[in-house]
Write a protein that holds these residues in place. Structure first.
Motif, PDB file in Angstrom:
ATOM      1  N   ASN A   1       0.875  -1.264  -0.024  1.00  0.00           N
ATOM      2  CA  ASN A   1       0.083   0.077   0.002  1.00  0.00           C
ATOM      3  C   ASN A   1       0.857   1.336   0.204  1.00  0.00           C
ATOM      4  OD1 ASN A   1      -1.884   1.858   0.431  1.00  0.00           O
ATOM      5  ND2 ASN A   1      -2.953   0.786   2.028  1.00  0.00           N
ATOM      6  N   VAL A   2       1.387   1.604  -1.219  1.00  0.00           N
ATOM      7  CA  VAL A   2       2.135   2.826  -1.240  1.00  0.00           C
ATOM      8  C   VAL A   2       1.670   4.051  -0.944  1.00  0.00           C
ATOM      9  CG1 VAL A   2       3.713   3.841  -2.918  1.00  0.00           C
ATOM     10  CG2 VAL A   2       3.328   1.506  -3.251  1.00  0.00           C
ATOM     11  N   ALA A   3       0.467   4.428  -1.095  1.00  0.00           N
ATOM     12  CA  ALA A   3      -0.497   5.406  -0.597  1.00  0.00           C
ATOM     13  C   ALA A   3      -0.335   5.701   0.765  1.00  0.00           C
ATOM     14  CB  ALA A   3      -1.822   5.632  -1.124  1.00  0.00           C
ATOM     15  N   LYS A   4      -0.452   4.585   1.575  1.00  0.00           N
ATOM     16  CA  LYS A   4      -0.334   4.652   3.034  1.00  0.00           C
ATOM     17  C   LYS A   4       1.152   5.243   3.485  1.00  0.00           C
ATOM     18  CE  LYS A   4      -2.421   4.165   6.746  1.00  0.00           C
ATOM     19  NZ  LYS A   4      -3.530   5.091   7.127  1.00  0.00           N
ATOM     20  N   ALA A   5       2.321   4.381   2.687  1.00  0.00           N
ATOM     21  CA  ALA A   5       3.504   4.616   3.001  1.00  0.00           C
ATOM     22  C   ALA A   5       4.018   6.069   2.816  1.00  0.00           C
ATOM     23  CB  ALA A   5       4.489   3.836   2.220  1.00  0.00           C
ATOM     24  N   LYS A   6       3.299   6.692   1.517  1.00  0.00           N
ATOM     25  CA  LYS A   6       3.643   8.056   1.349  1.00  0.00           C
ATOM     26  C   LYS A   6       3.327   8.972   2.520  1.00  0.00           C
ATOM     27  CE  LYS A   6       3.576   7.801  -3.910  1.00  0.00           C
ATOM     28  NZ  LYS A   6       2.740   8.035  -4.887  1.00  0.00           N
ATOM     29  N   GLU A   7       1.874   8.615   2.809  1.00  0.00           N
ATOM     30  CA  GLU A   7       1.211   9.260   3.717  1.00  0.00           C
ATOM     31  C   GLU A   7       2.098   9.641   5.135  1.00  0.00           C
ATOM     32  OE1 GLU A   7      -2.699   8.404   5.665  1.00  0.00           O
ATOM     33  OE2 GLU A   7      -3.118   8.450   3.492  1.00  0.00           O
ATOM     34  N   ARG A   8       2.574   8.168   5.490  1.00  0.00           N
ATOM     35  CA  ARG A   8       3.666   8.050   6.762  1.00  0.00           C
ATOM     36  C   ARG A   8       4.888   8.883   6.467  1.00  0.00           C
ATOM     37  NH1 ARG A   8       2.630   2.095   6.190  1.00  0.00           N
ATOM     38  NH2 ARG A   8       0.794   1.795   7.720  1.00  0.00           N
ATOM     39  N   PHE A   9       5.304   8.794   5.388  1.00  0.00           N
ATOM     40  CA  PHE A   9       6.700   9.783   5.183  1.00  0.00           C
ATOM     41  C   PHE A   9       6.442  11.029   5.252  1.00  0.00           C
ATOM     42  CE2 PHE A   9      10.708   9.743   2.350  1.00  0.00           C
ATOM     43  CZ  PHE A   9      11.447   9.895   3.395  1.00  0.00           C
ATOM     44  N   ARG A  10       5.251  11.578   4.498  1.00  0.00           N
ATOM     45  CA  ARG A  10       5.027  12.877   4.440  1.00  0.00           C
ATOM     46  C   ARG A  10       4.702  13.439   5.906  1.00  0.00           C
ATOM     47  NH1 ARG A  10       0.449  13.559  -0.272  1.00  0.00           N
ATOM     48  NH2 ARG A  10       1.586  12.579  -1.913  1.00  0.00           N
ATOM     49  N   ALA A  11       4.156  12.458   6.825  1.00  0.00           N
ATOM     50  CA  ALA A  11       3.798  13.126   8.052  1.00  0.00           C
ATOM     51  C   ALA A  11       5.133  13.165   8.859  1.00  0.00           C
ATOM     52  CB  ALA A  11       2.814  12.018   8.862  1.00  0.00           C
ATOM     53  N   CYS A  12       6.109  12.161   8.701  1.00  0.00           N
ATOM     54  CA  CYS A  12       7.307  12.368   9.233  1.00  0.00           C
ATOM     55  C   CYS A  12       7.907  13.555   8.892  1.00  0.00           C
ATOM     56  CB  CYS A  12       8.158  11.032   8.826  1.00  0.00           C
ATOM     57  SG  CYS A  12       9.816  11.076   8.985  1.00  0.00           S
ATOM     58  N   ILE A  13       8.137  13.968   7.522  1.00  0.00           N
ATOM     59  CA  ILE A  13       8.793  15.153   7.280  1.00  0.00           C
ATOM     60  C   ILE A  13       8.189  16.285   8.012  1.00  0.00           C
ATOM     61  CG2 ILE A  13       9.278  16.639   5.200  1.00  0.00           C
ATOM     62  CD1 ILE A  13      11.156  13.962   5.338  1.00  0.00           C
ATOM     63  N   ALA A  14       6.647  16.265   7.773  1.00  0.00           N
ATOM     64  CA  ALA A  14       6.174  17.503   8.355  1.00  0.00           C
ATOM     65  C   ALA A  14       6.359  17.752   9.883  1.00  0.00           C
ATOM     66  CB  ALA A  14       4.464  17.271   8.486  1.00  0.00           C
ATOM     67  N   THR A  15       6.524  16.689  10.570  1.00  0.00           N
ATOM     68  CA  THR A  15       7.022  16.598  11.987  1.00  0.00           C
ATOM     69  C   THR A  15       8.579  17.066  12.009  1.00  0.00           C
ATOM     70  OG1 THR A  15       5.710  14.824  12.234  1.00  0.00           O
ATOM     71  CG2 THR A  15       7.331  15.308  14.316  1.00  0.00           C
ATOM     72  N   ILE A  16       9.386  16.809  11.578  1.00  0.00           N
ATOM     73  CA  ILE A  16      10.818  17.429  11.362  1.00  0.00           C
ATOM     74  C   ILE A  16      10.812  18.876  11.089  1.00  0.00           C
ATOM     75  CG2 ILE A  16      13.221  17.239  10.037  1.00  0.00           C
ATOM     76  CD1 ILE A  16      12.105  14.313   9.640  1.00  0.00           C
ATOM     77  N   ARG A  17       9.817  19.239  10.206  1.00  0.00           N
ATOM     78  CA  ARG A  17       9.931  20.704   9.692  1.00  0.00           C
ATOM     79  C   ARG A  17       9.192  21.664  10.686  1.00  0.00           C
ATOM     80  NH1 ARG A  17      10.905  21.831   3.881  1.00  0.00           N
ATOM     81  NH2 ARG A  17       9.195  23.388   3.950  1.00  0.00           N
ATOM     82  N   GLU A  18       8.539  21.031  11.541  1.00  0.00           N
ATOM     83  CA  GLU A  18       8.060  21.781  12.736  1.00  0.00           C
ATOM     84  C   GLU A  18       8.999  22.311  13.646  1.00  0.00           C
ATOM     85  OE1 GLU A  18       4.899  19.267  14.560  1.00  0.00           O
ATOM     86  OE2 GLU A  18       3.473  19.759  12.841  1.00  0.00           O
ATOM     87  N   ARG A  19      10.180  21.653  13.617  1.00  0.00           N
ATOM     88  CA  ARG A  19      11.401  21.858  14.416  1.00  0.00           C
ATOM     89  C   ARG A  19      12.045  22.934  13.913  1.00  0.00           C
ATOM     90  NH1 ARG A  19      14.650  16.333  15.009  1.00  0.00           N
ATOM     91  NH2 ARG A  19      15.344  16.882  16.766  1.00  0.00           N
ATOM     92  N   LEU A  20      12.016  23.711  12.494  1.00  0.00           N
ATOM     93  CA  LEU A  20      12.505  24.582  11.990  1.00  0.00           C
ATOM     94  C   LEU A  20      12.242  25.905  12.715  1.00  0.00           C
ATOM     95  CD1 LEU A  20      12.272  23.805   8.270  1.00  0.00           C
ATOM     96  CD2 LEU A  20      14.339  23.822   9.464  1.00  0.00           C
TER      97      LEU A  20
END
Ligand code: 5GP
Length: 196
Positions: free
Chosen positions: A177-196
């Motif tokens: 389920n690539v769509a789900k994996a994309k969602e997970r990776f996007r969420a991970c990057i969004a969390t990281i960018r909150e630290r900026l």
């Protein structure tokens, strides 16, 4: 180093066949302002790998040696008989200017970067594409492969899988389920960018 860094460095470790390229391509589309740092490698391009579009620069052994001598690499490592290195200037410029930079890296490189970049500016992501058994099925479904080659792939998988224990975040891409994996990776990057 901490005083001058304001950005975020995202390292991505993933066994070959885990869907890494698809997931990174998706992040490029969703976050066009992010940087994707280049790799210098002494291996040659694989069939179908276009040197113009990827993030790899294919360099000679002499160039690689000269860059090591000049201290141009943030880290470098030998994997599968070839050398891979991260040109330091690209990454450090982004980190100093407060951007986010993503880079693929093997476990040896990740350990070197951990020793250089403070944890508040660094996240190590592991893309988990499932077990060797599942990967083997996908490989064999795509094209026939000799027992010898398959054994090499397995050894490589087991080597790369060791990275899982070193990761801060694990993005699962198990069930096709690539769509789900994309969602997970996007969420991970969004969390990281909150630290900026
Ligand atoms: P491949 O030859 O399959 O493209 O890459 C082999 C391994 O080297 C992969 O685990 C990949 O993520 C890793 N790698 C790619 N670029 C770098 C780099 O700049 N430094 C290090 N240490 N590993 C890298």
């Amino acid at each position: 180093m901490n005083d001058i860094l304001s950005g975020q460095f995202v390292l991505v470790m993933a066994p070959s066949g885990s869907g890494k390229s698809t997931l990174i391509r998706d992040i490029k589309e969703v976050y066009p302002d992010m940087s994707f740092a280049r790799t210098h490698t002494t291996r040659v391009p694989r069939p179908g790998e276009d040197p113009q579009t990827g993030t790899y620069d294919f360099v000679s052994n002499e160039t690689f040696d000269a860059n090591i001598a000049a201290g141009a690499y943030l880290e470098w490592a030998t994997f599968g008989g070839h050398r891979y290195g991260t040109p330091a200037a690209d990454v450090l410029n982004v980190l100093k200017s407060g951007g986010t930079v993503l880079k693929e890296m093997d476990l040896q490189g990740v350990k070197q970067v951990r020793a250089l970049i403070p944890p508040e500016h660094l996240t190590v992501v592991y893309i988990d594409g499932g077990s060797w058994e599942a990967l083997k099925e996908r490989i064999l479904a795509r094209a026939p492969m000799s027992a010898e080659q398959l054994e090499l792939r397995k050894e490589r998988f087991l080597e790369e899988e060791k990275g899982k224990g070193e990761a801060d975040v694990i993005v699962e891409n198990h069930d096709g389920n690539v769509a789900k994996a994309k969602e997970r990776f996007r969420a991970c990057i969004a969390t990281i960018r909150e630290r900026l």
